[in-house]
Write a protein that holds these residues in place. Structure first.
Motif, PDB file in Angstrom:
ATOM      1  N   GLY A 192       0.812  -1.210   0.000  1.00  0.00           N
ATOM      2  CA  GLY A 192       0.000   0.000   0.000  1.00  0.00           C
ATOM      3  C   GLY A 192       0.842   1.255   0.000  1.00  0.00           C
ATOM      4  O   GLY A 192       1.941   1.290  -0.573  1.00  0.00           O
ATOM      5  N   LEU A 193       0.342   2.284   0.655  1.00  0.00           N
ATOM      6  CA  LEU A 193       0.979   3.596   0.695  1.00  0.00           C
ATOM      7  C   LEU A 193       1.848   3.696   1.937  1.00  0.00           C
ATOM      8  O   LEU A 193       1.420   3.368   3.045  1.00  0.00           O
ATOM      9  N   ALA A 194       3.074   4.176   1.750  1.00  0.00           N
ATOM     10  CA  ALA A 194       4.021   4.258   2.867  1.00  0.00           C
ATOM     11  C   ALA A 194       3.687   5.415   3.793  1.00  0.00           C
ATOM     12  O   ALA A 194       2.805   6.235   3.523  1.00  0.00           O
ATOM     13  N   GLU A 195       4.429   5.504   4.884  1.00  0.00           N
ATOM     14  CA  GLU A 195       4.140   6.415   5.988  1.00  0.00           C
ATOM     15  C   GLU A 195       3.733   7.809   5.502  1.00  0.00           C
ATOM     16  O   GLU A 195       4.476   8.474   4.790  1.00  0.00           O
ATOM     17  N   PHE A 196       2.553   8.247   5.952  1.00  0.00           N
ATOM     18  CA  PHE A 196       2.042   9.546   5.547  1.00  0.00           C
ATOM     19  C   PHE A 196       2.521  10.578   6.557  1.00  0.00           C
ATOM     20  O   PHE A 196       1.863  10.875   7.537  1.00  0.00           O
ATOM     21  N   MET A 197       3.718  11.129   6.270  1.00  0.00           N
ATOM     22  CA  MET A 197       4.384  12.026   7.216  1.00  0.00           C
ATOM     23  C   MET A 197       3.746  13.400   7.282  1.00  0.00           C
ATOM     24  O   MET A 197       3.830  14.082   8.304  1.00  0.00           O
ATOM     25  N   ASN A 198       3.116  13.813   6.196  1.00  0.00           N
ATOM     26  CA  ASN A 198       2.513  15.146   6.179  1.00  0.00           C
ATOM     27  C   ASN A 198       1.164  15.096   6.897  1.00  0.00           C
ATOM     28  O   ASN A 198       0.099  15.256   6.290  1.00  0.00           O
ATOM     29  N   TYR A 199       1.224  14.873   8.210  1.00  0.00           N
ATOM     30  CA  TYR A 199      -0.033  14.757   8.963  1.00  0.00           C
ATOM     31  C   TYR A 199      -0.827  16.056   8.989  1.00  0.00           C
ATOM     32  O   TYR A 199      -2.069  16.006   8.979  1.00  0.00           O
ATOM     33  N   PRO A 200      -0.189  17.252   8.968  1.00  0.00           N
ATOM     34  CA  PRO A 200      -1.005  18.456   8.840  1.00  0.00           C
ATOM     35  C   PRO A 200      -1.778  18.488   7.522  1.00  0.00           C
ATOM     36  O   PRO A 200      -2.915  18.967   7.460  1.00  0.00           O
ATOM     37  N   GLY A 201      -1.144  17.968   6.452  1.00  0.00           N
ATOM     38  CA  GLY A 201      -1.830  17.928   5.173  1.00  0.00           C
ATOM     39  C   GLY A 201      -3.058  17.041   5.199  1.00  0.00           C
ATOM     40  O   GLY A 201      -4.054  17.318   4.514  1.00  0.00           O
ATOM     41  N   VAL A 202      -2.998  15.965   5.991  1.00  0.00           N
ATOM     42  CA  VAL A 202      -4.151  15.067   6.115  1.00  0.00           C
ATOM     43  C   VAL A 202      -5.271  15.747   6.895  1.00  0.00           C
ATOM     44  O   VAL A 202      -6.417  15.822   6.434  1.00  0.00           O
ATOM     45  N   ILE A 203      -4.952  16.262   8.072  1.00  0.00           N
ATOM     46  CA  ILE A 203      -6.027  16.780   8.930  1.00  0.00           C
ATOM     47  C   ILE A 203      -6.575  18.115   8.432  1.00  0.00           C
ATOM     48  O   ILE A 203      -7.716  18.475   8.751  1.00  0.00           O
ATOM     49  N   GLN A 204      -5.789  18.828   7.584  1.00  0.00           N
ATOM     50  CA  GLN A 204      -6.287  20.074   6.981  1.00  0.00           C
ATOM     51  C   GLN A 204      -6.846  19.835   5.574  1.00  0.00           C
ATOM     52  O   GLN A 204      -7.209  20.769   4.884  1.00  0.00           O
ATOM     53  N   ARG A 205      -6.910  18.572   5.156  1.00  0.00           N
ATOM     54  CA  ARG A 205      -7.507  18.177   3.872  1.00  0.00           C
ATOM     55  C   ARG A 205      -6.833  18.833   2.674  1.00  0.00           C
ATOM     56  O   ARG A 205      -7.486  19.334   1.758  1.00  0.00           O
ATOM     57  N   ASP A 206      -5.495  18.850   2.694  1.00  0.00           N
ATOM     58  CA  ASP A 206      -4.740  19.375   1.556  1.00  0.00           C
ATOM     59  C   ASP A 206      -5.089  18.562   0.301  1.00  0.00           C
ATOM     60  O   ASP A 206      -5.125  17.322   0.342  1.00  0.00           O
ATOM     61  N   PRO A 207      -5.363  19.209  -0.824  1.00  0.00           N
ATOM     62  CA  PRO A 207      -5.797  18.482  -2.027  1.00  0.00           C
ATOM     63  C   PRO A 207      -4.830  17.399  -2.484  1.00  0.00           C
ATOM     64  O   PRO A 207      -5.260  16.314  -2.910  1.00  0.00           O
ATOM     65  N   ALA A 208      -3.517  17.681  -2.427  1.00  0.00           N
ATOM     66  CA  ALA A 208      -2.547  16.676  -2.868  1.00  0.00           C
ATOM     67  C   ALA A 208      -2.565  15.463  -1.941  1.00  0.00           C
ATOM     68  O   ALA A 208      -2.473  14.311  -2.397  1.00  0.00           O
ATOM     69  N   ALA A 209      -2.696  15.710  -0.639  1.00  0.00           N
ATOM     70  CA  ALA A 209      -2.785  14.606   0.317  1.00  0.00           C
ATOM     71  C   ALA A 209      -4.058  13.799   0.089  1.00  0.00           C
ATOM     72  O   ALA A 209      -4.049  12.556   0.118  1.00  0.00           O
ATOM     73  N   MET A 210      -5.155  14.486  -0.160  1.00  0.00           N
ATOM     74  CA  MET A 210      -6.426  13.797  -0.389  1.00  0.00           C
ATOM     75  C   MET A 210      -6.353  12.928  -1.639  1.00  0.00           C
ATOM     76  O   MET A 210      -6.901  11.816  -1.674  1.00  0.00           O
ATOM     77  N   ALA A 211      -5.674  13.403  -2.675  1.00  0.00           N
ATOM     78  CA  ALA A 211      -5.576  12.629  -3.913  1.00  0.00           C
ATOM     79  C   ALA A 211      -4.836  11.313  -3.674  1.00  0.00           C
ATOM     80  O   ALA A 211      -5.220  10.261  -4.211  1.00  0.00           O
ATOM     81  N   LYS A 212      -3.770  11.353  -2.872  1.00  0.00           N
ATOM     82  CA  LYS A 212      -3.013  10.131  -2.576  1.00  0.00           C
ATOM     83  C   LYS A 212      -3.837   9.174  -1.725  1.00  0.00           C
ATOM     84  O   LYS A 212      -3.846   7.957  -1.961  1.00  0.00           O
ATOM     85  N   LEU A 213      -4.551   9.700  -0.744  1.00  0.00           N
ATOM     86  CA  LEU A 213      -5.376   8.842   0.101  1.00  0.00           C
ATOM     87  C   LEU A 213      -6.505   8.204  -0.702  1.00  0.00           C
ATOM     88  O   LEU A 213      -6.840   7.030  -0.500  1.00  0.00           O
ATOM     89  N   ARG A 214      -7.100   8.965  -1.606  1.00  0.00           N
ATOM     90  CA  ARG A 214      -8.171   8.393  -2.433  1.00  0.00           C
ATOM     91  C   ARG A 214      -7.637   7.308  -3.363  1.00  0.00           C
ATOM     92  O   ARG A 214      -8.320   6.311  -3.625  1.00  0.00           O
ATOM     93  N   LEU A 215      -6.411   7.495  -3.845  1.00  0.00           N
ATOM     94  CA  LEU A 215      -5.806   6.508  -4.734  1.00  0.00           C
ATOM     95  C   LEU A 215      -5.665   5.160  -4.037  1.00  0.00           C
ATOM     96  O   LEU A 215      -5.802   4.107  -4.673  1.00  0.00           O
ATOM     97  N   PHE A 216      -5.405   5.188  -2.720  1.00  0.00           N
ATOM     98  CA  PHE A 216      -5.196   3.962  -1.959  1.00  0.00           C
ATOM     99  C   PHE A 216      -6.377   3.625  -1.057  1.00  0.00           C
ATOM    100  O   PHE A 216      -6.236   2.832  -0.119  1.00  0.00           O
ATOM    101  N   ALA A 217      -7.525   4.226  -1.305  1.00  0.00           N
ATOM    102  CA  ALA A 217      -8.713   3.980  -0.483  1.00  0.00           C
ATOM    103  C   ALA A 217      -9.037   2.485  -0.473  1.00  0.00           C
ATOM    104  O   ALA A 217      -9.057   1.825  -1.509  1.00  0.00           O
ATOM    105  N   GLY A 218      -9.255   1.956   0.722  1.00  0.00           N
ATOM    106  CA  GLY A 218      -9.534   0.537   0.869  1.00  0.00           C
ATOM    107  C   GLY A 218      -8.300  -0.320   0.988  1.00  0.00           C
ATOM    108  O   GLY A 218      -8.395  -1.509   1.319  1.00  0.00           O
ATOM    109  N   GLY A 219      -7.135   0.253   0.716  1.00  0.00           N
ATOM    110  CA  GLY A 219      -5.880  -0.468   0.864  1.00  0.00           C
ATOM    111  C   GLY A 219      -5.163  -0.064   2.141  1.00  0.00           C
ATOM    112  O   GLY A 219      -5.707   0.659   2.976  1.00  0.00           O
TER     113      GLY A 219
END
Length: 564
Positions: A164-191
């Motif tokens: 799957g997707l390796a360590e998501f270090m940009n945790y501010p990007g995740v919790i602030q819903r940064d578009p680039a972070a969201m695109a990567k998470l959606r790509l691996f959704a369910g994985g």
């Protein structure tokens, strides 16, 4: 008869097994009991445990058989050797599966680095699982050699080595819903998505976990680990060369929590492996400190396999991969025999692996520097200082009065205030940033490295600007690595020409070269056990509290560059 029919026939005893391990005891990680009986192996799978005949029989009398160990998070690059040499270094210690994130080399040469690791995974005795790097660069506050977005990751998905997707270090990007972070998470959704969220708590942690992130290796206290466990994360106990969290987290590992806890090394070099061990060291130490053996061996194999969806391993049971370690005892955890996918791990097996050509040569493109480049201007005496916490990659955000002299705030060995500098080395912009660090104990000279997480620019720490320049410039000449300098002389060096991160030498040679490097650093007054990797993490702007990149000093708590 195909492989499936052969396995069934051998499991039933209708034909001899390909290989039988005879006379040992099998540690059953389901019941916690010891079973007696032969272990029959058909190809790369276990056929059964009981009374079996085999075409080849190995006597393991007096030994205890356990499933092969799984390192659930590491960077092979931090071992300073190629994947082939890493395999030689740790597989004989019982590590039959390693889940790696190649974001170190990816930050230097991009997708070519990920593809190189994927190709390496096809050659090794161990099963090297190559996660896809989520944060290249880790933030927008540094200059890396490459940038990888969701569309790029899509190009390297689907390789058999990937989970799957390796360590998501940009945790501010995740919790602030940064578009680039969201695109990567959606790509691996369910994985599977690996986590990385040091000191995150409360609603912010809930938001991070709600993104579908299920594992976490950055817990440094029992309280932090417990909160993450309660919110559904699998907690990976880490014991690397710098990040040493085993002592803090050991009380959390019990028979109750073991199904949700795993072991990892993250970053560990050959010298530490030679002196102390790898996962075998963690197992010994956890048991010595009072964790139940069943809990420890579950965390080292079965729990790790289940956390990452590897349903074909983690137990010595019919139909599963023949990944096994024969130990002298559970407490000593010293491997006497290792099988990886049914293959006996020995020098003949290593010699039979196909070779892999290196990549990332001539990657150090830094500008040539002089002593003047390390001056630190500023009119105010109050100065932000990175405070090292030995054994941790988190740092303190300190403040000291450093009076300017002739337009420069100079290093002060009497107060252990050293100059630290980061020099952009990818040929992008030639940035040079300087600051102060406390905790090295250095009295003179300088040390420098291209292992500088995660952007891997040049980082130098010194009491003398001329020596800092000498060490930094030498890194360009040797294609990257580690250098120690004093009085205009190079005292010791280790060349790492593969992307400025890995040696082309055998791991034994790298181990032997690390000894004079450590001794030379100590001759400058350095008091840190592992000064080079400790220095590397001072440039990682996703770990609190104060760091430095080529853009300047970074307040990680605020996730912003401190104005100069």
């Amino acid at each position: 008869m195909d492989d499936l029919e052969r396995r069934i026939a051998q499991a039933r005893g209708d034909e001899p097994a390909d290989l039988v391990l005879r006379g040992g005891r099998v540690f059953d990680l389901i019941t916690g009991t010891m079973m007696t009986g032969d272990v029959a192996i058909c190809g790369d799978r276990i056929a059964g445990v009981g009374a079996y005949d085999g075409r080849q029989v190995i006597d393991v009398a007096g030994l205890t058989l356990v499933p092969g160990f799984i390192d659930t998070h590491l960077h092979v690059e931090s071992s300073l050797v190629t994947p082939h040499e890493f395999d030689r270094c740790v597989t004989p210690r019982g590590v039959t599966t390693a889940i790696c994130d190649p974001h170190e080399i990816a930050n230097v040469i991009g997708l070519d680095g990920i593809r190189w690791f994927q190709k390496a995974s096809e050659c090794l005795l161990m099963d090297l699982r190559v996660q896809l790097s989520s944060c290249v660069p880790s933030t927008e506050m540094e200059t890396s050699g490459a940038r990888i977005e969701a569309g790029d990751l899509a190009q390297v998905m689907g390789h058999p080595s990937n989970i799957g997707l390796a360590e998501f270090m940009n945790y501010p990007g995740v919790i602030q819903r940064d578009p680039a972070a969201m695109a990567k998470l959606r790509l691996f959704a369910g994985g599977h998505v690996d986590g990385h969220c040091p000191q995150l708590t409360g609603h912010d942690l809930s938001a991070y976990v709600a993104a579908g992130i299920r594992t976490e290796h950055e817990a440094t206290t029992a309280e932090e680990a417990l909160e993450k466990l309660r919110k559904g994360m699998r907690v990976l106990i880490r014991e690397g060369s710098v990040s040493k969290d085993l002592v803090a987290l050991q009380p959390v590992l019990t028979d109750v929590t073991a199904p949700y806890m795993c072991l990892c090394t993250d970053d560990r070099n050959p010298l530490d492996i030679a002196e102390h061990g790898h996962l075998d060291h963690m197992i010994r130490e956890l048991i010595r400190r009072g964790s139940p053996a069943l809990a420890v061996y579950r965390a080292a194999s079965l729990s790790a396999a289940e956390a990452f969806g590897l349903k074909d391993r983690g137990l010595i049971a019919p139909g599963l991969r023949a990944d096994m370690v024969a130990l002298d005892s559970l407490e000593s955890c010293r491997a006497q025999l290792v099988l990886a996918g049914g293959r006996i791990v020995d020098e003949a097996a290593f010699a039979a692996r196909p070779p892999l050509a290196p990549v990332g040569r001539a990657s150090v493109k830094a500008p040539r520097v002089t002593a003047q480049d390390f001056r630190c201007a500023g009119n105010r005496s109050e100065t932000a200082v990175i405070g090292i916490i030995e054994g941790k990659i988190i740092t303190g955000h300190l403040s000291h009065d450093i009076a300017p002299q002739d337009g420069d705030k100079r290093p002060d060995p009497a107060r252990d205030l050293m100059r630290i500098a980061v020099i952009e080395r990818h040929g992008r912009n030639g940035n040079i940033a300087t600051g102060f660090v406390q905790g090295f104990g250095m009295k003179r000279g300088a040390i420098a490295s291209t292992v500088c997480h995660d952007h891997h620019n040049i980082v130098a720490v010194g009491a003398n600007y001329d020596d800092m320049a000498l060490a930094a410039n030498r890194l360009s000449e040797i294609e990257g690595g580690f250098v120690v300098a004093e009085g205009g002389v190079i005292l010791a060096e280790l060349a790492l020409p593969v992307a400025g991160l890995m040696s082309l030498e055998p791991f034994e040679a790298v181990r032997d070269l690390l000894v004079p490097l450590r001794d030379s650093a100590a001759s400058l007054g350095v008091i840190l056990e592992e000064p080079f990797l400790q220095m590397a993490f001072l440039a990682l702007p996703v770990i609190p509290a104060l760091k430095i990149t080529d853009r300047g000093m970074i307040d990680v708590t605020r996730f912003e560059i401190i104005p100069g």
